[in-house]
Design an enzyme around this catalytic site. Structure first.
Site, short mmCIF file in Angstrom:
data_model
loop_
_atom_site.label_atom_id
_atom_site.label_comp_id
_atom_site.label_asym_id
_atom_site.label_seq_id
_atom_site.Cartn_x
_atom_site.Cartn_y
_atom_site.Cartn_z
N HIS A 70 -13.45 -37.24 81.81
CA HIS A 70 -14.02 -37.36 83.91
C HIS A 70 -13.45 -36.37 84.38
CE1 HIS A 70 -14.44 -39.97 87.55
NE2 HIS A 70 -13.55 -38.96 87.60
N GLU A 71 -12.12 -35.41 84.08
CA GLU A 71 -11.81 -34.46 84.57
C GLU A 71 -12.61 -33.42 83.99
OE1 GLU A 71 -10.86 -34.58 87.47
OE2 GLU A 71 -9.67 -36.82 87.38
N HIS A 74 -15.57 -32.41 86.11
CA HIS A 74 -15.13 -32.07 87.02
C HIS A 74 -16.07 -30.57 87.03
CE1 HIS A 74 -14.86 -35.49 89.38
NE2 HIS A 74 -14.00 -36.21 89.05
N ASP A 146 -15.15 -40.66 94.03
CA ASP A 146 -15.81 -39.18 93.99
C ASP A 146 -17.19 -39.63 94.75
OD1 ASP A 146 -14.10 -37.61 92.26
OD2 ASP A 146 -14.97 -39.02 90.31
ZN ZN Z 1 -13.26 -37.91 89.46
#
Ligand code: ZN
Length: 238
Positions: A70-71, A74, A146
């Protein structure tokens, strides 16, 4: 390097900065340092902005991998969109309510945001979920915040900043009505239900376009994604 501290603390008041310096000094003292180091400022900034580290929270290997993916999403999306703010730090150490975090640092104080910048930032926000989808094939609840931020930004683009061609340069903000009875909310929309529907559609369009952008970037950079994920699993903080 005070300029790095400054870039990482946009919108901090004098009191917030004093608090930051205090936290950094406390940490330096705890570690028996003679002075306050950059690492102490980094640590203090994370603590002030996101709450204390929760190292007691033990994540399973699978959960760690999801958070890292997930990170990394980004970070990789931000890295490949020129209009997005550069990445400063990625971590998969749980903090406050967050299981991981990706921090961007604006190059300078921004008071006026371009449409391209806002679209880029929305794509970065959606990069987390998109990475889960693309690389793991299932999705988690980790992206709730988010979506909230992305939707709010897209909505402001449409209702406040005249950045939707279809809706035109009009303000659709709900205005507070001084004549409203006190038991009414006082805030009411000055437009029809039809317009409300159009606004919702435009907001959705902006968010979906940003998601598409995030998907393109992640699909085209799977190798880089893999490297960032592995580095995060090995080192926890990049
Ligand atoms: Zn996030």
């Amino acid at each position: 390097d005070l300029s790095v501290v400054a870039r990482g603390t946009p919108g901090f008041s004098g009191a917030d900065l004093a608090n930051l310096v205090n936290e950094a000094a406390l940490l330096a003292a705890r570690l028996g340092r003679k002075g306050v180091a950059m690492e102490d400022f980094e640590f203090a900034k994370d603590k002030v902005m996101m709450g204390s580290e929760r190292r007691s929270l033990i994540l399973s290997e699978q959960d760690k991998k999801i958070v890292a993916t997930h990170e990394a999403g980004h970070a990789v999306v931000a890295s490949f969109i020129p209009d997005a703010d550069p990445i400063h730090k990625i971590t998969i150490v749980p903090r406050g309510m967050a299981l991981g975090l990706t921090q961007q640092l604006p190059m300078d104080d921004k008071y006026n945001y371009s449409k391209e910048y806002l679209e880029a930032e929305i794509a970065v926000m959606l990069g987390g979920r998109t990475a889960e989808e693309t690389l793991i094939g299932s999705v988690t609840t980790g992206a709730g915040n988010d979506f909230e931020k992305a939707t709010e930004m897209a909505r402001n683009m449409v209702v406040a900043w005249g950045m939707s061609e279809k809706m035109g340069p009009l303000s659709y903000r709900a205005e507070s009505n001084p004549f409203a009875a006190f038991w009414e909310s006082g805030a009411r929309a000055q437009y029809s239900e039809e317009t409300a529907r159009e606004i919702d559609e435009e907001v959705k369009c902006i968010v979906l376009a940003a998601q598409e952008k995030a998907r393109e970037i992640i699909s085209a950079h799977k190798e880089q994604m893999g490297r960032v994920i592995q580095a995060l699993l090995d080192r926890e903080v990049l």
